[in-house]
Design a protein around this motif. Structure first.
Motif, PDB file in Angstrom:
ATOM      1  N   PHE A  52       0.902  -1.111  -0.024  1.00 23.45           N
ATOM      2  CA  PHE A  52       0.101   0.075  -0.164  1.00 23.45           C
ATOM      3  C   PHE A  52       0.920   1.337   0.017  1.00 23.45           C
ATOM      4  CE2 PHE A  52      -2.874  -3.395   1.595  1.00 23.45           C
ATOM      5  CZ  PHE A  52      -3.801  -3.218   0.788  1.00 23.45           C
ATOM      6  N   ARG A 118      -9.481   2.006   0.752  1.00 24.80           N
ATOM      7  CA  ARG A 118      -8.391   1.561  -0.017  1.00 24.80           C
ATOM      8  C   ARG A 118      -9.311   0.971  -1.234  1.00 24.80           C
ATOM      9  NH1 ARG A 118      -6.201  -3.757   3.033  1.00 24.80           N
ATOM     10  NH2 ARG A 118      -8.135  -4.969   3.286  1.00 24.80           N
ATOM     11  N   ASN A 156      -3.022  -6.291  -5.038  1.00 25.51           N
ATOM     12  CA  ASN A 156      -3.559  -7.070  -3.700  1.00 25.51           C
ATOM     13  C   ASN A 156      -5.067  -7.599  -3.875  1.00 25.51           C
ATOM     14  OD1 ASN A 156      -2.102  -7.742  -1.064  1.00 25.51           O
ATOM     15  ND2 ASN A 156      -3.952  -6.657  -0.399  1.00 25.51           N
ATOM     16  N   GLU A 157      -5.309  -8.624  -3.361  1.00 27.16           N
ATOM     17  CA  GLU A 157      -6.537  -9.079  -3.173  1.00 27.16           C
ATOM     18  C   GLU A 157      -7.542  -8.581  -4.447  1.00 27.16           C
ATOM     19  OE1 GLU A 157      -7.732  -9.065   0.976  1.00 27.16           O
ATOM     20  OE2 GLU A 157      -6.563 -10.906   1.381  1.00 27.16           O
ATOM     21  N   ASN A 256      -2.328 -12.238  -4.862  1.00 21.95           N
ATOM     22  CA  ASN A 256      -2.981 -13.114  -3.692  1.00 21.95           C
ATOM     23  C   ASN A 256      -4.443 -13.311  -3.951  1.00 21.95           C
ATOM     24  OD1 ASN A 256      -2.598 -10.351  -3.358  1.00 21.95           O
ATOM     25  ND2 ASN A 256      -2.663 -10.498  -1.115  1.00 21.95           N
ATOM     26  N   ASP A 279      -4.714 -15.741   0.645  1.00 21.89           N
ATOM     27  CA  ASP A 279      -4.864 -15.186   1.791  1.00 21.89           C
ATOM     28  C   ASP A 279      -5.870 -16.167   2.575  1.00 21.89           C
ATOM     29  OD1 ASP A 279      -3.100 -13.477   0.979  1.00 21.89           O
ATOM     30  OD2 ASP A 279      -4.484 -11.682   0.839  1.00 21.89           O
ATOM     31  N   TYR A 281      -8.056 -16.443   6.271  1.00 22.10           N
ATOM     32  CA  TYR A 281      -8.384 -16.061   7.709  1.00 22.10           C
ATOM     33  C   TYR A 281      -9.453 -16.816   8.115  1.00 22.10           C
ATOM     34  CZ  TYR A 281      -5.443 -12.110   6.640  1.00 22.10           C
ATOM     35  OH  TYR A 281      -4.387 -11.438   6.391  1.00 22.10           O
ATOM     36  N   GLU A 313      -0.852 -14.891   3.260  1.00 22.67           N
ATOM     37  CA  GLU A 313      -1.412 -14.037   4.445  1.00 22.67           C
ATOM     38  C   GLU A 313      -2.278 -14.868   5.346  1.00 22.67           C
ATOM     39  OE1 GLU A 313      -3.722 -10.511   3.874  1.00 22.67           O
ATOM     40  OE2 GLU A 313      -2.505  -9.604   2.310  1.00 22.67           O
ATOM     41  N   VAL A 319      -8.136 -11.075  13.968  1.00 23.70           N
ATOM     42  CA  VAL A 319      -7.852 -10.056  12.969  1.00 23.70           C
ATOM     43  C   VAL A 319      -8.919  -8.739  13.527  1.00 23.70           C
ATOM     44  CG1 VAL A 319      -8.091 -11.517  10.883  1.00 23.70           C
ATOM     45  CG2 VAL A 319     -10.233 -10.801  12.180  1.00 23.70           C
ATOM     46  N   TRP A 321     -11.505  -7.268  11.462  1.00 20.80           N
ATOM     47  CA  TRP A 321     -12.703  -7.026  10.731  1.00 20.80           C
ATOM     48  C   TRP A 321     -14.028  -7.853  10.823  1.00 20.80           C
ATOM     49  CZ3 TRP A 321     -12.783 -11.510   7.842  1.00 20.80           C
ATOM     50  CH2 TRP A 321     -11.788 -12.226   7.527  1.00 20.80           C
ATOM     51  N   PHE A 351      -0.076 -11.760   7.438  1.00 22.12           N
ATOM     52  CA  PHE A 351      -0.316 -10.063   7.405  1.00 22.12           C
ATOM     53  C   PHE A 351      -0.396 -10.012   8.868  1.00 22.12           C
ATOM     54  CE2 PHE A 351      -2.690  -6.456   8.297  1.00 22.12           C
ATOM     55  CZ  PHE A 351      -2.253  -5.579   7.257  1.00 22.12           C
ATOM     56  N   GLU A 361      -6.426  -0.711  10.814  1.00 16.83           N
ATOM     57  CA  GLU A 361      -6.070  -2.429  11.105  1.00 16.83           C
ATOM     58  C   GLU A 361      -5.243  -2.298  12.241  1.00 16.83           C
ATOM     59  OE1 GLU A 361      -4.526  -3.653   7.051  1.00 16.83           O
ATOM     60  OE2 GLU A 361      -6.626  -4.750   6.921  1.00 16.83           O
ATOM     61  N   HIS A 364      -5.295  -5.318  14.107  1.00 17.61           N
ATOM     62  CA  HIS A 364      -4.985  -6.639  13.575  1.00 17.61           C
ATOM     63  C   HIS A 364      -3.655  -7.355  14.006  1.00 17.61           C
ATOM     64  CE1 HIS A 364      -4.448  -9.444  10.531  1.00 17.61           C
ATOM     65  NE2 HIS A 364      -5.626  -9.110   9.993  1.00 17.61           N
TER      66      HIS A 364
HETATM   67  C1  GLA Z   1      -6.375  -8.727   3.441  1.00 16.58           C
HETATM   68  C2  GLA Z   1      -5.492  -7.737   2.999  1.00 16.58           C
HETATM   69  C3  GLA Z   1      -4.268  -7.218   3.915  1.00 16.58           C
HETATM   70  C4  GLA Z   1      -5.309  -6.869   5.212  1.00 16.58           C
HETATM   71  C5  GLA Z   1      -5.737  -8.216   5.678  1.00 16.58           C
HETATM   72  C6  GLA Z   1      -6.347  -7.956   7.043  1.00 16.58           C
HETATM   73  O1  GLA Z   1      -5.960  -9.975   3.445  1.00 16.58           O
HETATM   74  O2  GLA Z   1      -4.727  -8.112   1.895  1.00 16.58           O
HETATM   75  O3  GLA Z   1      -3.957  -6.062   3.437  1.00 16.58           O
HETATM   76  O4  GLA Z   1      -6.042  -5.742   5.204  1.00 16.58           O
HETATM   77  O5  GLA Z   1      -7.007  -8.374   4.937  1.00 16.58           O
HETATM   78  O6  GLA Z   1      -6.905  -9.252   7.551  1.00 16.58           O
END
Ligand code: GLA
Length: 693
Positions: A52, A118, A156-157, A256, A279, A281, A313, A319, A321, A351, A361, A364
């Motif tokens: 970022f 973002r 990213n994602e 990712n 990634d 979670y 990740e 986390v 969120w 992450f 975050e 996190h």
């Molecule tokens: C995603 C994003 C990271 C971060 C994580 C938090 O995986 O790629 O930048 O925000 O979530 O869990």
């Protein structure tokens, strides 16, 4: 099915890579040296940098400031830590959207989203494409030969927050995509069935995305929109990738993924990257979160054709969120991580490295917590780094598996469109019901597209494949004719790729293969269940079926269709095709698949656990919670045992337990919540041994 990793490019990091997102730009430069020293202590070998940092790398348009990143790259190179360098394009800076307001995404309701969080960009924005590829190119020129660089991390994602944009630029791009797909408007009108509700188009310019409408949007328009949105984000990735590849042809490239993420067809994406990364979670409130982890890992391995993949990740603990962010229990970090390794990950990353002190975050978890190194999380991170070093020899080995579950994104999108017989038919519920039954039987599975080569599998399960092409249906038919065991669930084979009903009776494309004819669906009410003659129960769905070549395995005893067939079986060629017309309860799904495994000579766990209780308990649910997974390489075999229970267990294994360096003769002892990895001769199948205990 096993695949060798030799054809794939992999970051130049020895053994199993270990690390995480490193965001030094969030911290004063004088703590970077401490970061590097602590990374050394933890055994970190690869970090992802700059995800970022567009706003800092390009503070004003075309003016790059690489000074800070030069120093970070040099420090990491000096410490022998590889860098997975991000192209930093996941979040355009405020100056960008200020200058190109049309690049901001628009929701289906017509609201423009602003910068200040973002991923505020429209995937079809020409300004975004130009800005992102320019930045990727500048980074490739600057760092392409830097000794720290081991891989490119594009964006990213993709689509995490903005999988679709309904602005006019997106509408124009959608029309271009449709021209490409259909060639002419007549074909589009036919495919979309526009004779219905006066939707006939007489000019391509009349076509818009499925924006907010007074009633259900045209389903094929919506399906095509989903295909387009996945392709449009892929085009963003490919644009950056091509720039990088032209400048640094030898550096592997990844982006990712996010596991079972509905908006993106990762099967169509994966061939465009060198390495699959993911990634993952845990959802704290989900009691089956450890099974979801396995499923996601199996999906990632499958996307990469069986090759090793990167866990890019995960969290060390909580986390930020979810509504309530649960901290990980002691030992869970190791168990989760090695569960990924067992299922083919050759890199375990988090992450993030240092938990943020500010920003959205800051709650996190990180590898290095706010409270510093005198913490349980830090100690577990350091221990994990050491564990992964001891498992270095496992890298490159392939996961062994002879069962596959069909997974198809377009079928997922189509089955969940509006105005269907029941909103309770949810794709992931159906896939998970099948996956969970195999998991409880301790059977490792691959995921495959319906048109994949299935010849290496003894069993192929097809959880509701609502949309299927003629070719894919023929592929599944050939699989059975050739001796395969296929288990197909209701609401499969119903429509063609245009979402048009296959007429003449359901399940359309599979009527002949399954030897059945269904004349009407009888979905159940919410919470309604039906009983089958074999004692199983079902929910969500029933249907009025007449056998046409199939034998009836069991019938409904109540519900809307008492006496009607519920499960059928048909021998076809040298194989067998089963059809299941309701969503069976977990125990019955497990029982059915257990029988299919036995018939197909697939080893399952059976017998008794260490407490002397049956593995399948009174409710029919497997109670042991122990996974065994095998990875094989030329001349070596590794048995992973993951104990998700609160009891210690002994599992048959003779060889060397790598984590402790202890020889095992006959069985390996695995502590409650623990993990063992035994290098053995691969001859013993732990699952076929009744007693783990
Ligand atoms: C995603 C994003 C990271 C971060 C994580 C938090 O995986 O790629 O930048 O925000 O979530 O869990």
């Amino acid at each position: 099915m096993t695949t060798s990793s030799s054809s794939r490019r992999w970051p130049r990091v020895p053994g199993i890579a270990f690390g995480g997102d490193y965001n030094p730009e969030q911290w004063p430069e004088d703590i970077w040296a401490e970061d590097i020293a602590l990374m050394g202590e933890a055994g970190v070998s690869m970090v992802t940098v700059g995800v970022f940092s567009w706003a800092l790398l390009e503070p004003t348009q075309g003016n790059y400031d690489f000074g800070w990143l030069d120093r970070v790259m040099d420090l990491l190179a000096g410490a022998g830590i590889g860098v997975d360098l991000a192209t930093a394009t996941a979040s355009p800076p405020p100056w960008f959207s200020h200058r190109y307001p049309e690049s901001l995404p628009v929701t289906r309701e017509g609201h423009r989203l602003w910068h200040g969080a973002r991923q505020a960009y429209c995937p079809s924005s020409t300004a975004y494409r130009a800005g992102s590829t320019a930045l990727a190119g500048a980074l490739a020129h600057r760092y392409g030969t830097h000794p720290a660089l081991v891989m490119w991390h594009v964006n990213n994602e993709y689509g995490c927050h903005t999988p679709e944009c309904f602005c006019d630029a997106s509408a124009a791009a959608f029309r271009r995509w449709l021209r490409e797909r259909y060639g002419d408007l007549d074909r589009l009108n036919e495919a979309w069935g526009t004779a219905f509700w006066s939707q006939h188009y007489s000019d391509f310019d009349e076509v818009v995305p499925p924006r907010l409408t007074p009633a259900s949007n045209n389903p094929t328009q919506t399906l095509d929109w989903k295909r387009f949105c996945s392709d449009e984000l892929l085009a963003c990735f490919v644009a950056e990738r091509d720039v990088l590849r032209a400048i640094t042809p030898d550096v592997p490239i990844t982006t990712n993924f996010m596991g079972a993420f509905k908006p993106i067809d990762y099967f169509s994406w994966a061939p465009h990257e060198d390495v699959v990364s993911d990634d993952h979670y845990l959802m704290g409130a989900d009691p089956a979160k450890h099974i979801r982890l396995s499923m996601s890992a199996d999906l990632m391995r499958s996307l990469g054709g069986g090759n090793p993949w990167i866990l890019m990740e995960q969290s060390t603990s909580a986390v930020n969120w979810q509504p309530r962010n649960v901290a990980k229990a002691p030992g869970q970090l190791k168990r989760n991580s090695l569960q990924h390794v067992a299922r083919g990950a050759d890199a375990i990353c988090f992450f993030q490295w240092r938990a943020s002190g500010s920003g959205a975050e800051k709650y996190h978890s990180g590898m290095l917590p706010h409270a510093g190194t005198d913490t349980r999380v830090w100690r577990e991170v350091v221990a994990l780094g050491a564990d992964l070093k001891t498992l270095a020899e496992v890298a490159g080995s392939a996961v062994e598996c002879d069962v596959a579950i069909v997974w198809d994104w377009p079928a997922w999108w189509a089955v969940e469109l509006d105005s269907h017989p029941s909103t309770d038919v949810q794709y992931l519920d159906l896939v998970q019901a099948t996956y969970d039954a195999f998991w409880h039987l301790d059977v490792t599975v691959d995921f495959v597209r319906p048109d994949a080569d299935l010849s290496g599998y003894k069993i192929v399960a097809v959880p509701s494949l609502y949309l299927v092409s003629d070719d894919a249906a023929a592929n599944l038919t050939r699989y059975v004719e050739g001796g395969g065991h296929l288990v197909c669930n209701f609401f499969s084979g119903i429509v063609d790729p245009d979402d048009a009903i296959r007429l003449g009776g359901y399940p359309g494309a599979f009527r002949q293969l399954l030897g059945v004819r269904v004349e009407e669906f009888y979905p159940l009410l919410e919470h309604q269940t039906v009983t089958l003659a074999d004692g199983s129960t079902g929910r969500v769905w029933t249907e009025l079926l007449t056998p046409a070549g199939a034998q009836v395995v069991t019938t409904y005893v109540d519900g809307p269709l008492p006496g009607s067939p519920a499960i059928t079986r048909r021998e076809v060629g040298s194989g067998v095709a089963y059809y299941v017309t309701t969503l069976l309860d977990a125990a019955s799904t497990q029982r059915l698949l257990h029988g299919v495994c036995d018939a197909a000579a697939v080893a399952t766990r059976s017998g008794e656990n260490n407490a002397g209780a049956p593995i399948i308990n009174a409710d029919g649910i497997e109670a042991a919670g122990i996974e065994t997974i095998r990875r094989r390489a030329d001349g070596a075999s590794y048995l992973f045992v993951i104990n998700h229970t609160d009891r210690e267990v002994d599992v048959p294994a003779t060889g060397l337990e790598l984590l402790s360096g202890t020889p095992t003769a006959g069985s390996v002892h695995v502590a409650a919540g623990g993990v063992a990895v035994v290098r053995d001769d691969g001859a013993i199948d732990a699952r076929s041994h009744a007693a783990v205990g």
